[in-house]
Enzyme design. Structure first.
Site, PDB file in Angstrom:
ATOM      1  N   TYR A 149     -23.247 -13.376 -42.339  1.00  0.00           N
ATOM      2  CA  TYR A 149     -23.623 -11.975 -42.466  1.00  0.00           C
ATOM      3  C   TYR A 149     -23.742 -11.654 -43.959  1.00  0.00           C
ATOM      4  CZ  TYR A 149     -23.335  -6.930 -41.938  1.00  0.00           C
ATOM      5  OH  TYR A 149     -23.591  -5.595 -41.983  1.00  0.00           O
ATOM      6  N   LYS A 195     -20.570  -3.497 -33.073  1.00  0.00           N
ATOM      7  CA  LYS A 195     -21.649  -4.104 -32.297  1.00  0.00           C
ATOM      8  C   LYS A 195     -21.285  -4.096 -30.806  1.00  0.00           C
ATOM      9  CE  LYS A 195     -22.977  -4.613 -36.527  1.00  0.00           C
ATOM     10  NZ  LYS A 195     -22.733  -5.794 -37.328  1.00  0.00           N
ATOM     11  N   ASP A 232     -16.019 -15.415 -36.987  1.00  0.00           N
ATOM     12  CA  ASP A 232     -16.632 -14.104 -36.758  1.00  0.00           C
ATOM     13  C   ASP A 232     -17.322 -14.185 -35.390  1.00  0.00           C
ATOM     14  OD1 ASP A 232     -18.380 -11.934 -36.609  1.00  0.00           O
ATOM     15  OD2 ASP A 232     -18.776 -11.914 -38.758  1.00  0.00           O
ATOM     16  N   ARG A 243      -1.686   5.100 -40.769  1.00  0.00           N
ATOM     17  CA  ARG A 243      -2.188   3.900 -41.474  1.00  0.00           C
ATOM     18  C   ARG A 243      -1.387   2.661 -41.083  1.00  0.00           C
ATOM     19  NH1 ARG A 243      -0.804   2.667 -46.552  1.00  0.00           N
ATOM     20  NH2 ARG A 243      -0.671   4.826 -47.222  1.00  0.00           N
TER      21      ARG A 243
HETATM   22  C1  LIG Z   1     -22.330  -6.143 -38.668  1.00  0.00           C
HETATM   23  C2  LIG Z   1     -21.643  -7.422 -38.920  1.00  0.00           C
HETATM   24  C3  LIG Z   1     -20.545  -7.504 -39.792  1.00  0.00           C
HETATM   25  C4  LIG Z   1     -20.047  -6.315 -40.587  1.00  0.00           C
HETATM   26  O1  LIG Z   1     -19.469  -5.357 -39.771  1.00  0.00           O
HETATM   27  P1  LIG Z   1     -19.415  -3.772 -40.117  1.00  0.00           P
HETATM   28  O2  LIG Z   1     -18.794  -3.204 -38.897  1.00  0.00           O
HETATM   29  O3  LIG Z   1     -20.822  -3.324 -40.351  1.00  0.00           O
HETATM   30  O4  LIG Z   1     -18.588  -3.635 -41.345  1.00  0.00           O
HETATM   31  C5  LIG Z   1     -19.913  -8.731 -39.931  1.00  0.00           C
HETATM   32  N1  LIG Z   1     -20.347  -9.826 -39.264  1.00  0.00           N
HETATM   33  C6  LIG Z   1     -21.403  -9.783 -38.437  1.00  0.00           C
HETATM   34  C7  LIG Z   1     -21.822 -11.026 -37.735  1.00  0.00           C
HETATM   35  C8  LIG Z   1     -22.093  -8.595 -38.231  1.00  0.00           C
HETATM   36  O5  LIG Z   1     -23.139  -8.565 -37.410  1.00  0.00           O
END
Ligand SMILES: *Cc1c(COP(=O)(O)O)cnc(C)c1O
Length: 389
Positions: free
Chosen positions: A110, A207, A182, A57
């Site tokens: 998001y 992603k 992000d 962790r």
């Molecule tokens: C999918 C997504 C998230 C969240 O991510 P997870 O891996 O599903 O927790 C945050 N921001 C954007 C732009 C996303 O597409």
């Protein structure tokens, strides 16, 4: 590694095979804890007087390679991995705020990032406002004495609007407010916010970073002092830790990031060109179509995500999804598979309808994550579905 180019860093960054018995591939350290050489070594490890691993962790050699690699790719000092994108986003925002602060966020987020801000407001009185980030004056008008973070997405999910990173970081610096971006939609191959003056970059590595649709993970990068602080507090004590195996899969996915992003972008451009001419399509949103000059300033390619609006209503949008054949009707994005979804009833349904409209998420907006299949097959599936409306 400083002088190496991006594609080389995606394959070699943060890793020296000589430190791992010559293993060309990064070894998987699937272990919870690490053996101390002696009681004194254990004591010194806990005091931070000796380098070494204690407990996964807090640190793990496989995870560390991923963290160093993403930092190199994003031009950041330091990186940290999490079990999900939301794990990364919540850890960063909790570390940067305290009760009664204010967060200034982009108008368009998001879905879960938006509900996280709502939760902060309800539980800790951390208020938030949403800005278009269109001009210095507009940004300044939202900044309060208690604003402790600026949190933005660009391109914005799912409307694909762009925010000028250099403009936001310039105004934020005047007020000494950190900017968190992000960067999930672009990946560092396409856009590197730190190079435009932003402070922290977060990713849903689920992603494009992983790219194969089989792992949930998150990453954050920034100045070493902030990342160390996050590791010692919100990662250690809240604990959304990535598993070593998932980190290993991320490293495997990352190797092909540049190749994948170029093909995703080529395929998306092909689809955009055709969507623009289709009579059932009202509007198409894709970074290269942006007229503001922001695209040229900060993005290398358009990426794989396209949004488009249909002529009709919510039923038309749902009919399109039901008409699709091999393309997956599914959320997420950045996979090898093409994915199509309806934000108003799926990913962004948690955002109240009025807010959703202000963000530009209409009932006929469709989000398409263009995969790596032969683009002629992707278009023929989509075109047939559009023609049947
Ligand atoms: C999918 C997504 C998230 C969240 O991510 P997870 O891996 O599903 O927790 C945050 N921001 C954007 C732009 C996303 O597409």
């Amino acid at each position: 590694m400083e002088k190496k180019h991006f594609a080389t860093k995606a394959i070699h960054g943060g890793y020296d095979p000589n430190e791992m018995k010559g293993s060309v591939s990064v070894p998987l350290f699937q272990t919870a804890s690490f053996r101390f050489k002696s009681a004194e070594h254990g004591e010194k490890s806990f005091l931070g007087e000796e380098d070494g691993f204690i407990y996964t962790r807090i640190g793990n050699p496989t995870i560390n390679v991923l963290e160093e690699r993403i930092a190199e790719l994003e031009s950041a000092e330091s990186g940290i991995a999490f079990s999900s994108g939301m794990g990364a986003i919540s850890a960063v925002l909790i570390a940067l705020t305290k009760a009664n602060d204010h967060i200034l966020a982009s108008k368009g987020l998001y879905g879960s990032s938006f509900s996280l801000l709502k939760m902060f407001q309800e539980k800790y009185n951390i208020s938030f406002s949403l800005s278009d980030f269109e001009s210095e004056a507009e940004i300044r008008s939202h900044i309060k004495p208690e604003t402790s973070v600026i949190y933005i997405e660009t391109p914005i999910n799912p409307t694909m609007k762009l925010i000028d990173l250099e403009l936001v970081s310039r105004v934020a610096k005047e007020h000494d407010i950190p900017v968190v971006v992000d960067n999930t939609f672009s990946s560092p191959y396409i856009q590197r916010p730190i190079e435009h003056g932003c402070d922290i970059v977060v990713h849903s590595a689920t992603k494009y970073i992983n790219g194969h649709g089989d792992v949930i993970a998150g990453l954050a990068v920034g100045k070493k002092e902030w990342i160390d602080e996050i590791r010692a507090t919100t990662l250690k004590d809240i604990g959304s830790v990535i598993s070593p195996f998932d980190a290993w899969l991320m490293l495997r996915g990352l190797k092909t990031l540049p190749v994948r992003m170029d093909r995703h972008s080529d395929n998306a451009e092909y689809i955009v060109e055709r969507l623009l001419k289709h009579p059932q399509v009202e509007n198409v949103y894709y970074p290269t179509l942006d007229q503001s000059g922001i695209f040229e300033k900060q993005m290398a390619r358009g990426g794989g995500v396209i949004a488009f609006e249909l002529k009709g209503d919510k039923k038309t949008a749902q009919k399109l999804l039901n008409n699709i054949s091999f393309i997956n009707v599914a959320v997420s994005l950045g996979d090898t598979e093409t994915l199509i979804e309806h934000p108003a009833t799926m990913t962004h349904v948690v955002i109240p309808e009025e807010e959703r409209r202000k963000m530009g998420i209409s009932d006929t907006l469709i989000r398409l994550s263009v995969g790596l299949e032969d683009v002629r097959d992707i278009w023929s599936d989509l075109e047939a579905a559009l023609n049947k409306l």
